[in-house]
Design a protein around this motif. Structure first.
Motif, PDB file in Angstrom:
ATOM      1  N   VAL A 100       0.850  -1.186   0.000  1.00 22.16           N
ATOM      2  CA  VAL A 100       0.000   0.000   0.000  1.00 22.16           C
ATOM      3  C   VAL A 100       0.887   1.238   0.000  1.00 22.16           C
ATOM      4  O   VAL A 100       1.811   1.355   0.816  1.00 22.16           O
ATOM      5  N   LEU A 101       0.608   2.165  -0.912  1.00 22.26           N
ATOM      6  CA  LEU A 101       1.303   3.449  -0.950  1.00 22.26           C
ATOM      7  C   LEU A 101       0.359   4.526  -0.441  1.00 22.26           C
ATOM      8  O   LEU A 101      -0.705   4.755  -1.016  1.00 22.26           O
ATOM      9  N   ASP A 102       0.748   5.169   0.650  1.00 18.76           N
ATOM     10  CA  ASP A 102      -0.010   6.307   1.179  1.00 18.76           C
ATOM     11  C   ASP A 102       0.551   7.560   0.517  1.00 18.76           C
ATOM     12  O   ASP A 102       1.619   8.041   0.899  1.00 18.76           O
ATOM     13  N   ALA A 103      -0.160   8.079  -0.484  1.00 14.11           N
ATOM     14  CA  ALA A 103       0.351   9.223  -1.236  1.00 14.11           C
ATOM     15  C   ALA A 103       0.479  10.456  -0.362  1.00 14.11           C
ATOM     16  O   ALA A 103       1.346  11.299  -0.581  1.00 14.11           O
ATOM     17  N   LYS A 104      -0.383  10.585   0.626  1.00 12.14           N
ATOM     18  CA  LYS A 104      -0.345  11.756   1.504  1.00 12.14           C
ATOM     19  C   LYS A 104       0.902  11.743   2.381  1.00 12.14           C
ATOM     20  O   LYS A 104       1.524  12.765   2.625  1.00 12.14           O
ATOM     21  N   SER A 133       3.576   9.906   1.563  1.00  8.90           N
ATOM     22  CA  SER A 133       4.708   9.544   0.699  1.00  8.90           C
ATOM     23  C   SER A 133       5.428   8.318   1.261  1.00  8.90           C
ATOM     24  O   SER A 133       6.649   8.286   1.385  1.00  8.90           O
ATOM     25  N   GLU A 134       4.636   7.293   1.592  1.00  7.11           N
ATOM     26  CA  GLU A 134       5.173   6.122   2.270  1.00  7.11           C
ATOM     27  C   GLU A 134       4.579   4.850   1.673  1.00  7.11           C
ATOM     28  O   GLU A 134       3.369   4.723   1.525  1.00  7.11           O
ATOM     29  N   LEU A 135       5.460   3.911   1.313  1.00 10.62           N
ATOM     30  CA  LEU A 135       5.038   2.634   0.765  1.00 10.62           C
ATOM     31  C   LEU A 135       5.363   1.530   1.764  1.00 10.62           C
ATOM     32  O   LEU A 135       6.502   1.399   2.221  1.00 10.62           O
ATOM     33  N   LYS A 136       4.345   0.741   2.119  1.00  8.21           N
ATOM     34  CA  LYS A 136       4.550  -0.405   2.999  1.00  8.21           C
ATOM     35  C   LYS A 136       4.276  -1.673   2.203  1.00  8.21           C
ATOM     36  O   LYS A 136       3.224  -1.814   1.584  1.00  8.21           O
ATOM     37  N   ASN A 174       9.806   3.411  -7.758  1.00  4.00           N
ATOM     38  CA  ASN A 174       9.953   4.798  -8.212  1.00  4.00           C
ATOM     39  C   ASN A 174      11.291   5.411  -7.795  1.00  4.00           C
ATOM     40  O   ASN A 174      11.364   6.544  -7.335  1.00  4.00           O
ATOM     41  N   GLY A 175      12.365   4.622  -7.956  1.00  3.43           N
ATOM     42  CA  GLY A 175      13.707   5.125  -7.691  1.00  3.43           C
ATOM     43  C   GLY A 175      14.189   4.953  -6.271  1.00  3.43           C
ATOM     44  O   GLY A 175      15.356   5.240  -5.972  1.00  3.43           O
ATOM     45  N   VAL A 176      13.339   4.489  -5.357  1.00  2.00           N
ATOM     46  CA  VAL A 176      13.735   4.291  -3.959  1.00  2.00           C
ATOM     47  C   VAL A 176      13.878   2.794  -3.696  1.00  2.00           C
ATOM     48  O   VAL A 176      13.007   2.008  -4.062  1.00  2.00           O
ATOM     49  N   LYS A 233      10.120   5.334   2.554  1.00  2.00           N
ATOM     50  CA  LYS A 233       9.662   6.687   2.854  1.00  2.00           C
ATOM     51  C   LYS A 233      10.083   7.646   1.733  1.00  2.00           C
ATOM     52  O   LYS A 233      10.979   7.350   0.947  1.00  2.00           O
ATOM     53  N   ASP A 234       9.388   8.773   1.680  1.00  3.38           N
ATOM     54  CA  ASP A 234       9.680   9.820   0.695  1.00  3.38           C
ATOM     55  C   ASP A 234       9.558   9.303  -0.736  1.00  3.38           C
ATOM     56  O   ASP A 234      10.401   9.588  -1.597  1.00  3.38           O
ATOM     57  N   VAL A 235       8.525   8.500  -0.988  1.00  5.29           N
ATOM     58  CA  VAL A 235       8.273   8.025  -2.344  1.00  5.29           C
ATOM     59  C   VAL A 235       6.985   8.660  -2.856  1.00  5.29           C
ATOM     60  O   VAL A 235       6.070   8.944  -2.090  1.00  5.29           O
ATOM     61  N   THR A 236       6.929   8.910  -4.139  1.00  3.37           N
ATOM     62  CA  THR A 236       5.743   9.491  -4.754  1.00  3.37           C
ATOM     63  C   THR A 236       5.141   8.480  -5.719  1.00  3.37           C
ATOM     64  O   THR A 236       5.836   7.600  -6.229  1.00  3.37           O
ATOM     65  N   GLU A 237       3.861   8.625  -5.955  1.00  2.37           N
ATOM     66  CA  GLU A 237       3.179   7.707  -6.851  1.00  2.37           C
ATOM     67  C   GLU A 237       3.749   7.850  -8.254  1.00  2.37           C
ATOM     68  O   GLU A 237       3.874   8.938  -8.781  1.00  2.37           O
ATOM     69  N   GLY A 238       4.120   6.746  -8.832  1.00  2.00           N
ATOM     70  CA  GLY A 238       4.670   6.776 -10.177  1.00  2.00           C
ATOM     71  C   GLY A 238       4.294   5.511 -10.907  1.00  2.00           C
ATOM     72  O   GLY A 238       3.274   5.423 -11.561  1.00  2.00           O
ATOM     73  N   LYS A 239       5.096   4.485 -10.737  1.00  2.00           N
ATOM     74  CA  LYS A 239       4.844   3.221 -11.402  1.00  2.00           C
ATOM     75  C   LYS A 239       3.713   2.477 -10.702  1.00  2.00           C
ATOM     76  O   LYS A 239       3.436   2.681  -9.531  1.00  2.00           O
TER      77      LYS A 239
END
Length: 420
Positions: free
Chosen positions: A194-198, A200-203, A220-222, A243-249
């Motif tokens: 799950v990516l929480d866009a608000k 910027s965290e992917l678990k 997404n590069g992280v 952490k500090d990831v943005t929605e991309g792929k």
């Protein structure tokens, strides 16, 4: 053709209980599954992890298995050590399903179909791609398995599994037969991401076959790694937070290692929540700014592309002047806006910073744009009534203002000559 499905499970490895809805459901003993029927355990973990619950009556524990293992690791390890033989697994669904799980595997010229059913099922009929069928009776542990010759065709072929309660068809599923390759030796048994866009965290967490001991997750590069924690024989779990990831792929890359050797890799789908960034993509900010040093004012104008005043009640636009003044403005129906700041008095100083445009959605800054300003000089404005009697009367007597007016390029410089 009728066959009896066999299993290595002991009679004590399963038990049928009544659930809260008064329906019969089957529980599987974890220890016996691991020792005697690892295939059934793999089906449960791989296909039903989201629906799999753990029950330990001795300590009055009834909870979702994977969530408990991930969120209470130390407690899970203690329970695993102290209550291993008394841990029971149960599949729970929100809707009625008589076929709990079914999976197909191929090896060479053979196909294998295995599954788990509910206590109501008395017969399983498997129809092969060529139309022939095999009928089996579920074991006392409610599992079944069939195998048959298969030509390993590369085209899409399916087997149909039908479950009967007596003579009544109660459930049916199709399973795809895929030729086995080396890439099919997947170690991942289950993943949840799950990516929480608000935030910027992917678990991302999952269950994996051993001997894997390390997982690398890239999105997404992280990239981040995590150790695999042993759950029981040949099965481990992992959990990674980026952490500090943005929605991309749409997918994250999961790489499985043992030591320095890469065993396999898989692309895992990512569920995105709190998609405020998607809202920002609907808008584009453009603008210009002019500072009039003589008038001591700065004028800002521009457009919010995508603006709809009837649909943007939760969207606001703010303009920040170089001296820090901030003004929330309301674009018109076309998304156009303008505002003039006074640079006199206490607001007269600024340090040369750009003008900023800030777009907010639900109170959160989603777009910030800096626009450079240009400096302009305005000329003295003429009276709107031109040379009307009474306006220039006193000025002409003095001669000072008329002489000064004759020095510019305004259209009224020749007025006196026209009157002669």
């Amino acid at each position: 053709m009728t066959a009896s499905a066999t299993s290595g499970l002991k009679p004590t490895s399963t038990k049928v209980v009544m659930n809260d809805e008064g329906k019969k459901t089957t529980r599987y003993n974890l220890k016996d599954l691991a020792l005697n029927d690892p295939d059934t355990l793999q089906i449960l973990l791989k296909q039903q992890a989201e629906h799999l619950y753990m029950v330990v009556d001795e300590i009055d524990l009834d909870t979702h298995l994977q969530t408990f293992m991930q969120d209470h690791t130390e407690e899970w390890e203690r329970i695993y050590q102290e209550h291993y033989k008394n841990i029971w697994l149960e599949v729970r669904f929100l809707d009625d399903q008589e076929i709990v799980s079914v999976q197909a595997e191929t090896e060479g010229d053979k196909a294998y179909i295995k599954g788990i059913v509910t206590p109501d099922v008395t017969k399983i009929v498997v129809t092969k791609p060529n139309g022939d069928s095999i009928t089996v009776v579920p074991t006392s542990e409610l599992t079944f398995a069939v195998s048959f010759l298969w030509n390993g065709s590369s085209k899409d072929e399916y087997a149909t599994v039908k479950a009967y309660a007596g003579t009544k068809l109660v459930d049916s599923e199709k399973v795809k037969l895929v030729p086995q390759t080396e890439d099919d030796a997947q170690l991942l048994m289950h993943t949840y991401s799950v990516l929480d866009a608000k935030k910027s965290e992917l678990k991302l967490r999952g269950i994996v076959k051993l001997p894997a001991d390390k997982i690398y997750v890239t999105y997404n590069g992280v990239k981040k790694s995590a150790k695999v924690q042993k759950l029981w024989d040949d099965v481990g779990s992992f959990s990674v937070t980026l952490k500090d990831v943005t929605e991309g792929k749409e997918k994250a890359l999961v790489e499985i290692y043992k030591g320095d050797k890469k065993l396999s890799s898989s692309s895992i789908g990512v569920q995105v929540i709190n998609k405020t960034e998607n809202t920002a993509k609907e808008y584009t900010l453009t603008g210009v700014a002019e500072i009039d040093a003589k008038q001591k004012k700065i004028k800002v104008s521009g457009t919010v592309a995508g603006w709809d005043k009837n649909k943007n009640k939760n969207v606001s636009l703010a303009i920040v002047a170089p001296n820090g003044q901030k003004k929330v403005v309301q674009p018109n129906a076309h998304g156009e806006f303008n505002h003039t700041f006074s640079l006199s008095g206490k607001n007269k100083s600024w340090n040369g910073d750009d003008v900023k445009l800030e777009l907010y959605v639900d109170g959160k800054l989603v777009i910030e744009k800096e626009i450079s300003y240009k400096t302009v000089t305005t000329k003295d404005k003429k009276h709107p009534n031109g040379n009307a009697y009474g306006y220039w009367k006193n000025q002409d007597k003095k001669g000072k203002d008329k002489d000064r007016d004759d020095e510019d390029d305004d259209d009224d410089d020749d007025d006196d000559e026209d009157e002669d």
